[in-house]
Design an enzyme around this catalytic site. Structure first.
Site, mmCIF file in Angstrom:
data_model
loop_
_atom_site.group_PDB
_atom_site.id
_atom_site.type_symbol
_atom_site.label_atom_id
_atom_site.label_comp_id
_atom_site.label_asym_id
_atom_site.label_seq_id
_atom_site.Cartn_x
_atom_site.Cartn_y
_atom_site.Cartn_z
ATOM 1 N N CYS A 161 1.668 -12.342 3.182
ATOM 2 C CA CYS A 161 -0.008 -12.221 3.074
ATOM 3 C C CYS A 161 -0.395 -13.517 3.428
ATOM 4 C CB CYS A 161 -0.806 -12.047 2.022
ATOM 5 S SG CYS A 161 -0.011 -12.899 0.656
ATOM 6 N N GLU A 188 -7.316 -9.959 -3.822
ATOM 7 C CA GLU A 188 -6.429 -10.820 -3.171
ATOM 8 C C GLU A 188 -6.032 -9.892 -1.937
ATOM 9 O OE1 GLU A 188 -4.711 -13.599 -3.908
ATOM 10 O OE2 GLU A 188 -4.425 -13.934 -6.021
HETATM 11 N N1 LIG Z 1 -3.902 -12.068 -0.765
HETATM 12 C C1 LIG Z 1 -2.834 -11.849 -1.180
HETATM 13 O O1 LIG Z 1 -2.133 -12.614 -2.332
HETATM 14 C C2 LIG Z 1 -1.972 -10.878 -0.765
HETATM 15 C C3 LIG Z 1 -0.666 -10.485 -1.261
HETATM 16 C C4 LIG Z 1 0.213 -9.484 -0.570
HETATM 17 C C5 LIG Z 1 -0.303 -8.812 0.499
HETATM 18 N N2 LIG Z 1 -1.355 -8.937 0.726
HETATM 19 C C6 LIG Z 1 -2.041 -7.888 1.754
HETATM 20 O O2 LIG Z 1 -1.677 -6.439 1.530
HETATM 21 C C7 LIG Z 1 -1.719 -6.085 2.828
HETATM 22 C C8 LIG Z 1 -0.184 -5.444 2.863
HETATM 23 O O3 LIG Z 1 0.030 -4.293 2.174
HETATM 24 P P1 LIG Z 1 -0.407 -2.668 2.578
HETATM 25 O O4 LIG Z 1 -0.919 -2.658 4.046
HETATM 26 O O5 LIG Z 1 0.672 -1.912 2.051
HETATM 27 O O6 LIG Z 1 -1.592 -2.670 1.516
HETATM 28 P P2 LIG Z 1 -2.512 -1.250 1.259
HETATM 29 O O7 LIG Z 1 -3.992 -1.840 0.850
HETATM 30 O O8 LIG Z 1 -2.242 -0.364 1.999
HETATM 31 O O9 LIG Z 1 -1.827 -0.892 -0.299
HETATM 32 C C9 LIG Z 1 -1.908 -1.769 -1.415
HETATM 33 C C10 LIG Z 1 -1.738 -1.219 -2.789
HETATM 34 O O10 LIG Z 1 -2.933 -0.164 -3.023
HETATM 35 C C11 LIG Z 1 -2.410 1.112 -3.199
HETATM 36 N N3 LIG Z 1 -3.709 2.021 -2.490
HETATM 37 C C12 LIG Z 1 -3.599 2.343 -1.372
HETATM 38 N N4 LIG Z 1 -5.026 3.064 -1.001
HETATM 39 C C13 LIG Z 1 -5.588 3.136 -2.344
HETATM 40 C C14 LIG Z 1 -6.598 3.413 -2.836
HETATM 41 N N5 LIG Z 1 -7.685 4.340 -2.080
HETATM 42 N N6 LIG Z 1 -6.954 3.171 -4.337
HETATM 43 C C15 LIG Z 1 -6.339 2.475 -4.918
HETATM 44 N N7 LIG Z 1 -5.213 1.970 -4.490
HETATM 45 C C16 LIG Z 1 -4.572 2.257 -3.191
HETATM 46 C C17 LIG Z 1 -1.204 1.119 -2.412
HETATM 47 O O11 LIG Z 1 -0.494 2.095 -3.224
HETATM 48 C C18 LIG Z 1 -0.488 -0.240 -2.972
HETATM 49 O O12 LIG Z 1 -0.070 -0.311 -4.158
HETATM 50 C C19 LIG Z 1 -1.735 -7.075 3.844
HETATM 51 O O13 LIG Z 1 -3.008 -6.997 4.340
HETATM 52 C C20 LIG Z 1 -1.494 -8.546 3.067
HETATM 53 O O14 LIG Z 1 -2.142 -9.482 3.492
HETATM 54 C C21 LIG Z 1 -2.336 -9.769 -0.031
#
Ligand SMILES: NC(=O)c1ccc[n+]([C@@H]2O[C@H](COP(=O)([O-])OP(=O)(O)OC[C@H]3O[C@@H](n4cnc5c(N)ncnc54)[C@H](O)[C@@H]3O)[C@@H](O)[C@H]2O)c1
Length: 546
Positions: free
Chosen positions: A326, A291
């Site tokens: 998102c 997602e």
């Molecule tokens: N498609 C959906 O349903 C949905 C829902 C909510 C948010 N989003 C997306 O999320 C993004 C916003 O959040 P963000 O920028 O904080 O996301 P991010 O990818 O930086 O972080 C998301 C999660 O991943 C973890 N993470 C970070 N690096 C990691 C790694 N190398 N391995 C494993 N886990 C890791 C973080 O701690 C966090 O829990 C936006 O792009 C948004 O569109 C998508």
């Protein structure tokens, strides 16, 4: 700043009721109204059934005033072994499946039912809504919606609904004694990673789906908000969930990445940015459901009507939660008839009503103000671009500089310019996780260019086609792919309730959330068992070699 927010909320009756009746449940370890720099909350990890601290802790700055108000375990790579072992102990056949421990389907129907009952208590709805508001700034109605969706989801999967989720089917065979049966089978050990913007709804719905289908999940939620799912887990323990059924790790995402690589869960659901999504796909050999990033569009068709409603919905879609959804409306394609109906002016007036006092605009957690305004500046340098409204920093607040705080902003970019070069297209379709949208307009004969733009995008999460003209709708729907698409005059881009599928499309890794179909897709795989008990053919009937 927080004092101001609390004071204003109190004036609208939102906080006064809460404070007068406030009683924190016995399972909770924090009080949202009392967390502060002088009284910081402390989060914990959960592994193999025990709540534990890591050797080091780190602090989160309060989004409203910068005070270090929550401490979380800053788990190091040297400390992940117990998590790795805990996952590795789980068989691929899961903790339950239709042949093994079927009592656990009933157990989870009961847990879901009791958790729904616990969350339905007004003080617990308030507890979660206030806690969400403390860590992921959004207006009170937006925070409460997240709790309500979670509560309704738990109600949906009460009683026998969990075993119905894993319903199997049978097909008769070629001879007596033969029958084939299709089963929904768990993956066993699984990973679940979710972001900051929906600290309760996303982890709770995905976690329960994973558990219902017989998996043991390792849960990680963004460190800035992981105090919220921690409280949800404590509530689940209180209503009967075995403490060893879920592990929970707080800290840096890179540590979780290493944990997953070492533990090799059979499947992982990742919700978050495209960058991390693609890294995990590579590191985990593709055993990932996604997602990921959303760049969501809305097309306003030629048939203009209900202008005030459409403007209100567009304002909600672009700027609720300060654009940190998102599903936020990032690109608005407006038929020129809407321009003539004064839509831009209405959007401007609605955006101007948003304010920090009730958090209808507020801190942005992953983009600084300078980064967002630099992006806006680049958009404004495109030929024919103009600022519709916004484009300034918010003033009169104590939001720390690590977070962003800008006015709801809209930039108009002509359609021809958006499509002109790949570089322009990439700039316009960059997801800004904050209150920024691009608006463009088109004439009847330019609909093919609008559809070309939707075709060229890489993210296919949500979309809206605002029109009651069936032919127009069919043309747009038939030529686009977004996984959650709203169609009709009331179409929106945001809204992920528990009653419909929410997720991207156009990618075999695409996940879903919320519905029975989403749970079955993400948290189970198909297994076919062909029974063939005999009788064997009579001895006087020769068996032919093949
Ligand atoms: N498609 C959906 O349903 C949905 C829902 C909510 C948010 N989003 C997306 O999320 C993004 C916003 O959040 P963000 O920028 O904080 O996301 P991010 O990818 O930086 O972080 C998301 C999660 O991943 C973890 N993470 C970070 N690096 C990691 C790694 N190398 N391995 C494993 N886990 C890791 C973080 O701690 C966090 O829990 C936006 O792009 C948004 O569109 C998508």
């Amino acid at each position: 700043m927080l004092a101001q927010v609390l004071k204003r909320c109190s004036a609208t009756g939102q906080i006064s009721v809460w404070q007068a009746t406030r009683s924190v449940a016995s399972w909770a370890t924090v009080d949202p109204a009392a967390i502060s720099g002088t009284n910081p909350a402390q989060g914990s990890n959960l592994v193999a059934g025990e709540w534990k601290q890591a050797e080091k802790s780190k602090s989160i700055p309060d989004p409203y005033n910068g005070e270090e108000f929550i401490r979380y375990p800053d788990t190091q790579i040297s400390e992940i072994e117990p998590f790795v072992l805990s996952l590795q102990e789980v068989p691929k056949s899961g903790l339950h499946n239709p042949f093994k421990n079927p009592e656990r389907y009933n157990l989870y129907g009961d847990i879901s039912s009791r958790a729904a009952e616990e969350m339905r208590k007004p003080e617990n709805l308030e507890f979660f809504a206030k806690l969400i508001q403390r860590v992921s700034p959004k207006s009170y109605p937006q925070a409460l919606m997240e709790v309500t969706v979670t509560q309704r989801f738990l109600e949906n999967f009460s009683g026998d609904q969990v075993r119905f989720l894993a319903r199997s089917f049978g097909v008769s065979g070629d001879h007596t004694g033969q029958k084939s049966n299709g089963y929904r089978w768990p993956f066993g050990p699984v990973g679940l990673i979710t972001p900051f913007n929906f600290p309760l709804e996303i982890p709770a719905l995905q976690l329960m789906g994973a558990l219902f289908m017989g998996n043991k999940p390792l849960l990680h939620v963004d460190r800035r908000v992981s105090i919220v799912p921690e409280q949800f887990l404590r509530m689940l323990h209180y209503v009967g969930m075995p403490k060893t059924d879920v592990d929970f790790i707080q800290g840096d995402g890179r540590v979780v990445n290493e944990l997953l690589v070492r533990a090799q869960p059979r499947s992982t659901l990742f919700t978050g940015s495209k960058r991390v999504a693609e890294k995990l796909v590579a590191d985990l050999d593709g055993k990932v459901f996604l997602e990921d990033a959303g760049f969501d569009w809305k097309i306003l068709g030629p048939d203009v009507g209900d202008v005030d409603y459409v403007a209100w919905q567009a304002d909600q879609d672009a700027y609720a939660c300060s654009g940190q959804k998102c599903s936020a409306q990032s690109l608005l394609f407006m038929h020129e008839n809407w321009k003539q109906a004064g839509l831009e002016q209405k959007l401007k007036e609605l955006a101007a009503k948003r304010n920090l006092d009730d958090v209808t605009v507020g801190p942005v957690l992953t983009w600084t103000s300078d980064a967002m305004l630099a992006h806006v500046k680049k958009l404004l340098q495109l030929p024919g671009a103009r600022l519709v409204f916004g484009g300034e920093k918010l003033t009169g607040h104590d939001i720390p500089q690590v977070y962003g705080a800008i006015q709801p902003t809209a930039v108009f970019v002509p359609l021809e310019c958006i499509l002109r070069t790949q570089e322009t297209f990439d700039l316009v379709t960059t997801e800004v996780f904050g209150p920024v949208q691009v608006i463009t307009s088109y004439k009847d004969e330019q609909l093919p260019q609008v559809l070309e733009a939707t075709e060229r995008m890489n993210a296919h999460l949500t979309a809206a086609v605002v029109s009651n003209d069936a032919r127009f709708l069919h043309q747009v729907l038939g030529n686009t792919v977004n996984g959650t698409t709203y169609a009709g005059r009331r179409a929106r881009t945001t809204g992920a309730p528990q009653n419909h599928w929410f997720g991207p499309a156009g990618d075999p890794r695409a996940a879903g959330i919320g519905t029975p179909e989403a749970i079955r897709l993400v948290w189970s795989c198909h297994r076919e068992v062909i029974e063939d008990f005999g009788p064997v053919p009579p001895a006087d009937k020769p068996l032919k070699q093949s």
